[in-house]
Motif scaffolding. Structure first.
Motif, PDB file in Angstrom:
ATOM      1  N   GLY A 130       0.804  -1.207   0.000  1.00 23.11           N
ATOM      2  CA  GLY A 130       0.000   0.000   0.000  1.00 23.11           C
ATOM      3  C   GLY A 130       0.842   1.263   0.000  1.00 23.11           C
ATOM      4  N   TYR A 131       0.183   2.384   0.153  1.00 21.81           N
ATOM      5  CA  TYR A 131       0.805   3.708   0.006  1.00 21.81           C
ATOM      6  C   TYR A 131       1.356   4.289   1.310  1.00 21.81           C
ATOM      7  CZ  TYR A 131      -3.793   5.347   1.579  1.00 21.81           C
ATOM      8  OH  TYR A 131      -4.944   5.564   2.290  1.00 21.81           O
ATOM      9  N   GLU A 132       1.412   3.511   2.366  1.00 21.09           N
ATOM     10  CA  GLU A 132       1.896   3.994   3.663  1.00 21.09           C
ATOM     11  C   GLU A 132       3.284   4.639   3.566  1.00 21.09           C
ATOM     12  OE1 GLU A 132       3.156   1.956   7.948  1.00 21.09           O
ATOM     13  OE2 GLU A 132       2.414   0.703   6.318  1.00 21.09           O
ATOM     14  N   TYR A 133       4.255   3.947   2.972  1.00 13.85           N
ATOM     15  CA  TYR A 133       5.631   4.451   2.902  1.00 13.85           C
ATOM     16  C   TYR A 133       5.738   5.750   2.090  1.00 13.85           C
ATOM     17  CZ  TYR A 133      10.536   4.740   1.531  1.00 13.85           C
ATOM     18  OH  TYR A 133      11.797   5.182   1.274  1.00 13.85           O
ATOM     19  N   PRO A 134       5.207   5.823   0.858  1.00 16.94           N
ATOM     20  CA  PRO A 134       5.307   7.104   0.153  1.00 16.94           C
ATOM     21  C   PRO A 134       4.566   8.222   0.878  1.00 16.94           C
ATOM     22  CG  PRO A 134       4.257   5.454  -1.265  1.00 16.94           C
ATOM     23  CD  PRO A 134       4.672   4.770  -0.011  1.00 16.94           C
ATOM     24  N   MET A 135       3.450   7.887   1.545  1.00 13.01           N
ATOM     25  CA  MET A 135       2.710   8.911   2.277  1.00 13.01           C
ATOM     26  C   MET A 135       3.549   9.472   3.432  1.00 13.01           C
ATOM     27  SD  MET A 135      -0.927   8.782   4.284  1.00 13.01           S
ATOM     28  CE  MET A 135      -0.246   8.019   5.737  1.00 13.01           C
ATOM     29  N   VAL A 136       4.263   8.606   4.129  1.00  7.10           N
ATOM     30  CA  VAL A 136       5.121   9.068   5.222  1.00  7.10           C
ATOM     31  C   VAL A 136       6.192  10.019   4.684  1.00  7.10           C
ATOM     32  CG1 VAL A 136       6.872   8.321   6.903  1.00  7.10           C
ATOM     33  CG2 VAL A 136       4.675   7.136   6.774  1.00  7.10           C
ATOM     34  N   LEU A 137       6.775   9.700   3.535  1.00  9.87           N
ATOM     35  CA  LEU A 137       7.787  10.583   2.962  1.00  9.87           C
ATOM     36  C   LEU A 137       7.186  11.910   2.508  1.00  9.87           C
ATOM     37  CD1 LEU A 137       9.979   7.989   1.049  1.00  9.87           C
ATOM     38  CD2 LEU A 137      10.503   9.147   3.204  1.00  9.87           C
ATOM     39  N   VAL A 138       5.962  11.894   2.013  1.00 11.75           N
ATOM     40  CA  VAL A 138       5.280  13.144   1.652  1.00 11.75           C
ATOM     41  C   VAL A 138       5.068  14.001   2.901  1.00 11.75           C
ATOM     42  CG1 VAL A 138       3.089  14.138   0.841  1.00 11.75           C
ATOM     43  CG2 VAL A 138       4.157  12.283  -0.440  1.00 11.75           C
ATOM     44  N   VAL A 139       4.611  13.390   3.983  1.00 13.33           N
ATOM     45  CA  VAL A 139       4.344  14.140   5.217  1.00 13.33           C
ATOM     46  C   VAL A 139       5.638  14.686   5.825  1.00 13.33           C
ATOM     47  CG1 VAL A 139       3.474  13.930   7.589  1.00 13.33           C
ATOM     48  CG2 VAL A 139       2.175  12.957   5.688  1.00 13.33           C
ATOM     49  N   ILE A 140       6.693  13.896   5.833  1.00  7.09           N
ATOM     50  CA  ILE A 140       7.978  14.375   6.350  1.00  7.09           C
ATOM     51  C   ILE A 140       8.465  15.557   5.504  1.00  7.09           C
ATOM     52  CG2 ILE A 140      10.440  13.809   6.573  1.00  7.09           C
ATOM     53  CD1 ILE A 140       9.530  10.971   7.431  1.00  7.09           C
ATOM     54  N   SER A 141       8.348  15.441   4.197  1.00  5.50           N
ATOM     55  CA  SER A 141       8.772  16.539   3.313  1.00  5.50           C
ATOM     56  C   SER A 141       7.946  17.794   3.574  1.00  5.50           C
ATOM     57  CB  SER A 141       8.643  16.112   1.844  1.00  5.50           C
ATOM     58  OG  SER A 141       9.499  15.028   1.572  1.00  5.50           O
ATOM     59  N   ALA A 142       6.646  17.620   3.786  1.00  4.73           N
ATOM     60  CA  ALA A 142       5.782  18.765   4.086  1.00  4.73           C
ATOM     61  C   ALA A 142       6.212  19.419   5.398  1.00  4.73           C
ATOM     62  CB  ALA A 142       4.321  18.322   4.165  1.00  4.73           C
ATOM     63  N   ALA A 143       6.492  18.614   6.409  1.00  3.29           N
ATOM     64  CA  ALA A 143       6.940  19.159   7.697  1.00  3.29           C
ATOM     65  C   ALA A 143       8.240  19.936   7.542  1.00  3.29           C
ATOM     66  CB  ALA A 143       7.100  18.036   8.714  1.00  3.29           C
ATOM     67  N   LEU A 144       9.173  19.413   6.746  1.00  2.00           N
ATOM     68  CA  LEU A 144      10.440  20.117   6.532  1.00  2.00           C
ATOM     69  C   LEU A 144      10.237  21.406   5.740  1.00  2.00           C
ATOM     70  CD1 LEU A 144      12.782  17.073   5.873  1.00  2.00           C
ATOM     71  CD2 LEU A 144      12.862  18.638   7.837  1.00  2.00           C
ATOM     72  N   ALA A 145       9.283  21.406   4.812  1.00  2.00           N
ATOM     73  CA  ALA A 145       8.984  22.642   4.074  1.00  2.00           C
ATOM     74  C   ALA A 145       8.484  23.719   5.024  1.00  2.00           C
ATOM     75  CB  ALA A 145       7.948  22.372   2.982  1.00  2.00           C
ATOM     76  N   LEU A 146       7.743  23.326   6.052  1.00  2.00           N
ATOM     77  CA  LEU A 146       7.190  24.296   7.004  1.00  2.00           C
ATOM     78  C   LEU A 146       8.183  24.703   8.091  1.00  2.00           C
ATOM     79  CD1 LEU A 146       3.584  22.912   7.474  1.00  2.00           C
ATOM     80  CD2 LEU A 146       4.272  24.987   6.255  1.00  2.00           C
ATOM     81  N   THR A 147       8.935  23.738   8.608  1.00  2.00           N
ATOM     82  CA  THR A 147       9.852  24.045   9.720  1.00  2.00           C
ATOM     83  C   THR A 147      11.157  24.649   9.245  1.00  2.00           C
ATOM     84  OG1 THR A 147      10.908  21.863   9.686  1.00  2.00           O
ATOM     85  CG2 THR A 147       8.985  22.143  11.137  1.00  2.00           C
ATOM     86  N   GLY A 148      11.557  24.318   8.028  1.00  2.00           N
ATOM     87  CA  GLY A 148      12.888  24.664   7.560  1.00  2.00           C
ATOM     88  C   GLY A 148      13.853  23.573   7.974  1.00  2.00           C
ATOM     89  N   PRO A 149      15.088  23.653   7.507  1.00  2.00           N
ATOM     90  CA  PRO A 149      16.035  22.564   7.694  1.00  2.00           C
ATOM     91  C   PRO A 149      16.778  22.577   9.031  1.00  2.00           C
ATOM     92  CG  PRO A 149      17.040  24.260   6.390  1.00  2.00           C
ATOM     93  CD  PRO A 149      15.616  24.698   6.643  1.00  2.00           C
ATOM     94  N   GLY A 150      16.670  23.653   9.776  1.00  2.00           N
ATOM     95  CA  GLY A 150      17.440  23.751  11.020  1.00  2.00           C
ATOM     96  C   GLY A 150      18.797  24.406  10.805  1.00  2.00           C
ATOM     97  N   ARG A 151      19.473  24.575  11.912  1.00  2.00           N
ATOM     98  CA  ARG A 151      20.753  25.299  11.896  1.00  2.00           C
ATOM     99  C   ARG A 151      21.858  24.514  11.191  1.00  2.00           C
ATOM    100  NH1 ARG A 151      22.740  26.604  17.686  1.00  2.00           N
ATOM    101  NH2 ARG A 151      22.698  24.352  17.604  1.00  2.00           N
ATOM    102  N   TRP A 152      21.842  23.184  11.302  1.00  2.00           N
ATOM    103  CA  TRP A 152      22.895  22.373  10.689  1.00  2.00           C
ATOM    104  C   TRP A 152      22.485  21.983   9.285  1.00  2.00           C
ATOM    105  CZ3 TRP A 152      23.027  19.219  15.754  1.00  2.00           C
ATOM    106  CH2 TRP A 152      23.654  19.980  16.724  1.00  2.00           C
TER     107      TRP A 152
END
Length: 174
Positions: A101-123
């Motif tokens: 099923g689509y669980e794995y690609p969905m998790v990567l989409v959500v992680i990418s969305a979170a990084l788009a919102l939070t930014g990459p951090g100081r490092w």
């Protein structure tokens, strides 16, 4: 927080990149470009080698940029786009990965969305280059445009299913 973002970026980004490497080479369990091409054809996509190269290249680039924290909103947008396409391929099999099923690609989409919102951090490369913080509107735009581009790609490149009992036409021109 910066350490958590670094770990998240590295793991998710390198997994997305590795997924792309599998599409275009024999590394990481891939079946080479011919295998990637056949996978897209089997999944009903036009374009053959070009589709496999574009998808694999997008995944490799987006994943490496995410891992480095370089141009993070754009990298996240590209990762969301290609993983949205992957989700559409697996949609009919349901959510859970044990059923393909689509669980794995969905998790990567959500992680990418979170990084788009939070930014990459100081490092991150973005921080070193003075590109952070990214404006919120750019993260929101990435979250909208990434999946939208994936759905558009699916609509443009996916062939309608052949009716039962008919033989699909030759795919050499793909």
């Amino acid at each position: 927080m910066d350490t958590g973002l670094l770990v998240l970026r590295l793991v998710a980004g390198l997994l997305v990149a590795g997924h792309g490497v599998q599409k275009v080479s024999f590394r990481l369990g891939g079946k080479g470009l011919a295998g990637g091409t056949e996978e897209f054809r089997r999944d009903g996509f036009r374009g053959g080698r070009l589709t496999a190269l574009a998808a694999g290249g997008s995944q490799i680039g987006a994943g490496l940029f995410l891992a480095a924290g370089l141009l993070t909103p754009m990298a996240a947008m590209a990762a969301m786009g290609v993983m949205t396409v992957a989700s559409t391929v697996k949609w009919h099999k349901g959510l859970w990965v044990q059923d393909d099923g689509y669980e794995y690609p969905m998790v990567l989409v959500v992680i990418s969305a979170a990084l788009a919102l939070t930014g990459p951090g100081r490092w991150s490369a973005d921080h070193v280059l003075g590109l952070t913080p990214w404006p919120l509107w750019l993260g929101v735009a990435a979250i909208v445009l990434g999946p939208a581009s994936g759905l558009l790609t699916r609509a443009v490149l996916h062939r309608p299913a052949a009716p039962e009992g008919t033989r699909p036409h030759a795919q050499a021109a793909d």
